[in-house]
Scaffold this motif. Sequence first.
Motif, mmCIF file in Angstrom:
data_model
loop_
_atom_site.group_PDB
_atom_site.id
_atom_site.type_symbol
_atom_site.label_atom_id
_atom_site.label_comp_id
_atom_site.label_asym_id
_atom_site.label_seq_id
_atom_site.Cartn_x
_atom_site.Cartn_y
_atom_site.Cartn_z
ATOM 1 N N THR A 9 0.901 -1.255 -0.057
ATOM 2 C CA THR A 9 -0.019 -0.104 0.200
ATOM 3 C C THR A 9 0.790 1.268 -0.116
ATOM 4 O OG1 THR A 9 -0.099 -0.205 2.469
ATOM 5 C CG2 THR A 9 -2.044 -0.885 1.266
ATOM 6 N N GLY A 19 -6.721 6.090 -6.535
ATOM 7 C CA GLY A 19 -7.795 5.994 -5.175
ATOM 8 C C GLY A 19 -8.922 7.033 -5.622
ATOM 9 N N ARG A 20 -8.454 8.169 -5.585
ATOM 10 C CA ARG A 20 -9.406 9.421 -5.768
ATOM 11 C C ARG A 20 -10.208 9.343 -6.901
ATOM 12 N NH1 ARG A 20 -7.967 13.775 -2.627
ATOM 13 N NH2 ARG A 20 -9.636 14.966 -3.505
ATOM 14 N N ILE A 22 -11.112 6.316 -8.385
ATOM 15 C CA ILE A 22 -12.251 5.285 -8.117
ATOM 16 C C ILE A 22 -13.099 5.806 -7.087
ATOM 17 C CG2 ILE A 22 -12.256 3.056 -6.855
ATOM 18 C CD1 ILE A 22 -9.455 2.324 -7.768
ATOM 19 N N ARG A 23 -12.705 6.767 -6.210
ATOM 20 C CA ARG A 23 -14.067 7.126 -5.126
ATOM 21 C C ARG A 23 -14.710 8.077 -6.037
ATOM 22 N NH1 ARG A 23 -12.508 11.940 -0.968
ATOM 23 N NH2 ARG A 23 -12.193 12.970 -3.175
ATOM 24 N N ILE A 35 -16.293 7.373 1.795
ATOM 25 C CA ILE A 35 -15.406 8.517 2.400
ATOM 26 C C ILE A 35 -14.010 8.335 1.672
ATOM 27 C CG2 ILE A 35 -14.302 9.113 4.517
ATOM 28 C CD1 ILE A 35 -16.657 7.456 5.958
ATOM 29 N N SER A 36 -13.199 7.417 1.463
ATOM 30 C CA SER A 36 -12.250 7.247 1.103
ATOM 31 C C SER A 36 -11.620 5.866 0.402
ATOM 32 C CB SER A 36 -11.164 7.863 1.962
ATOM 33 O OG SER A 36 -10.758 6.712 2.829
ATOM 34 N N VAL A 37 -10.980 5.777 -0.780
ATOM 35 C CA VAL A 37 -10.520 4.647 -1.286
ATOM 36 C C VAL A 37 -8.732 4.779 -1.569
ATOM 37 C CG1 VAL A 37 -10.465 3.401 -3.397
ATOM 38 C CG2 VAL A 37 -12.514 4.443 -2.777
ATOM 39 N N ARG A 38 -8.376 3.814 -0.906
ATOM 40 C CA ARG A 38 -6.831 3.852 -1.144
ATOM 41 C C ARG A 38 -6.291 2.619 -2.051
ATOM 42 N NH1 ARG A 38 -3.544 8.013 -0.202
ATOM 43 N NH2 ARG A 38 -1.938 6.733 0.753
ATOM 44 N N SER A 39 -5.761 2.774 -3.223
ATOM 45 C CA SER A 39 -5.334 1.533 -3.885
ATOM 46 C C SER A 39 -4.143 1.070 -3.556
ATOM 47 C CB SER A 39 -5.241 2.068 -5.310
ATOM 48 O OG SER A 39 -4.230 2.926 -5.706
ATOM 49 N N GLY A 40 -3.930 -0.290 -3.719
ATOM 50 C CA GLY A 40 -2.718 -0.994 -3.495
ATOM 51 C C GLY A 40 -2.587 -2.098 -4.477
ATOM 52 N N LYS A 41 -1.483 -3.160 -4.156
ATOM 53 C CA LYS A 41 -1.170 -4.132 -4.935
ATOM 54 C C LYS A 41 -1.309 -5.377 -3.948
ATOM 55 C CE LYS A 41 2.542 -1.909 -6.310
ATOM 56 N NZ LYS A 41 3.813 -1.764 -6.625
ATOM 57 N N GLY B 40 -2.508 -9.088 -8.263
ATOM 58 C CA GLY B 40 -3.751 -8.643 -8.028
ATOM 59 C C GLY B 40 -3.790 -7.077 -7.543
ATOM 60 N N LYS B 41 -4.946 -6.736 -7.120
ATOM 61 C CA LYS B 41 -5.477 -5.359 -6.768
ATOM 62 C C LYS B 41 -5.711 -5.625 -5.251
ATOM 63 C CE LYS B 41 -7.788 -4.709 -10.321
ATOM 64 N NZ LYS B 41 -8.706 -4.323 -11.404
ATOM 65 N N TYR B 42 -5.599 -4.377 -4.662
ATOM 66 C CA TYR B 42 -5.863 -4.567 -3.261
ATOM 67 C C TYR B 42 -6.518 -2.784 -3.004
ATOM 68 C CZ TYR B 42 -5.327 -3.965 1.825
ATOM 69 O OH TYR B 42 -5.533 -3.705 3.541
ATOM 70 N N PHE B 43 -7.766 -2.744 -2.281
ATOM 71 C CA PHE B 43 -8.153 -1.261 -1.996
ATOM 72 C C PHE B 43 -8.552 -1.382 -0.457
ATOM 73 C CE2 PHE B 43 -9.539 -2.624 -6.335
ATOM 74 C CZ PHE B 43 -8.741 -1.457 -7.141
ATOM 75 N N GLU B 44 -8.403 -0.139 0.161
ATOM 76 C CA GLU B 44 -8.905 -0.009 1.327
ATOM 77 C C GLU B 44 -9.860 0.963 1.257
ATOM 78 O OE1 GLU B 44 -5.184 -1.083 4.128
ATOM 79 O OE2 GLU B 44 -5.560 0.958 3.823
ATOM 80 N N ILE B 45 -11.179 0.621 1.708
ATOM 81 C CA ILE B 45 -12.404 1.536 1.414
ATOM 82 C C ILE B 45 -13.160 1.858 2.818
ATOM 83 C CG2 ILE B 45 -14.665 1.802 0.177
ATOM 84 C CD1 ILE B 45 -13.785 -0.054 -2.212
ATOM 85 N N ARG B 46 -13.092 3.321 2.691
ATOM 86 C CA ARG B 46 -13.787 3.620 4.004
ATOM 87 C C ARG B 46 -15.171 4.055 3.651
ATOM 88 N NH1 ARG B 46 -8.663 3.859 5.078
ATOM 89 N NH2 ARG B 46 -7.818 3.573 6.980
ATOM 90 N N LEU B 66 -17.435 -1.920 -10.389
ATOM 91 C CA LEU B 66 -16.414 -1.192 -10.721
ATOM 92 C C LEU B 66 -15.027 -1.801 -10.303
ATOM 93 C CD1 LEU B 66 -16.006 1.933 -11.941
ATOM 94 C CD2 LEU B 66 -15.092 2.478 -9.546
ATOM 95 N N ASP B 89 -10.757 12.513 5.490
ATOM 96 C CA ASP B 89 -10.592 12.199 4.053
ATOM 97 C C ASP B 89 -8.957 11.871 3.708
ATOM 98 O OD1 ASP B 89 -10.493 11.951 1.266
ATOM 99 O OD2 ASP B 89 -11.767 13.399 0.759
ATOM 100 N N SER B 91 -7.966 9.926 0.859
ATOM 101 C CA SER B 91 -7.525 9.598 -0.494
ATOM 102 C C SER B 91 -7.700 10.765 -1.465
ATOM 103 C CB SER B 91 -8.632 8.492 -0.796
ATOM 104 O OG SER B 91 -9.461 8.865 -1.720
#
Lengths: 91, 91
Positions: A9, A19-20, A22-23, A35-41, B40-46, B66, B89, B91
């Motif tokens: 991350t 992430g922005r 995608i949000r 509220i927020s999205v953070r993207s990672g691998k 793969g992909k990884y997301f943290e979504i609040r 999406l 906020d 992201s």
Amino acid sequence: MYLARVYVTLKPSVNDPVGRTIRGGLRNLGFGSIISVRSGKYFEIRLDAESGVEAMSAVDGMCDKLLANPVIESYRFELESLGDMPATDIS
Amino acid sequence: MYLARVYVTLKPSVNDPVGRTIRGGLRNLGFGSIISVRSGKYFEIRLDAESGVEAMSAVDGMCDKLLANPVIESYRFELESLGDMPATDIS
């Protein structure tokens, strides 16, 4: 054989334009509660090792040297022993 | 507020050139014990939701619409309740 699940991350202080975006896309699709999205691998790595300690040390090295950029990213991983399953090459 | 950790992976039958390239790179770096790498992909979504069930249903919809391509990818996610923390906020 061991299976390592690696999560990479962006560090919290690093901007995440993916992430922005995608949000924004999710909000446009009607998910207003976001509220927020953070993207990672995410990586699933199968490897041979004599012990869990050896596997852990190898995966740590892989993350440091290739999978993550330590300047802007952090990583964590979980290790699972798959026993002596045949090593099918699926990647 | 809830935190969803979303993991998106290619289905097992789908070719993964990124994973193959990473596997080659890791072998070249001396990690000869590596068997396979799947990327793969990884997301943290609040997100805000009235209940865990509502949050779970929202995240499921986000993945379907999406975050994942259901033709070639599968997804899973974990949901964690963060209580009434202020919605920063990031992201």
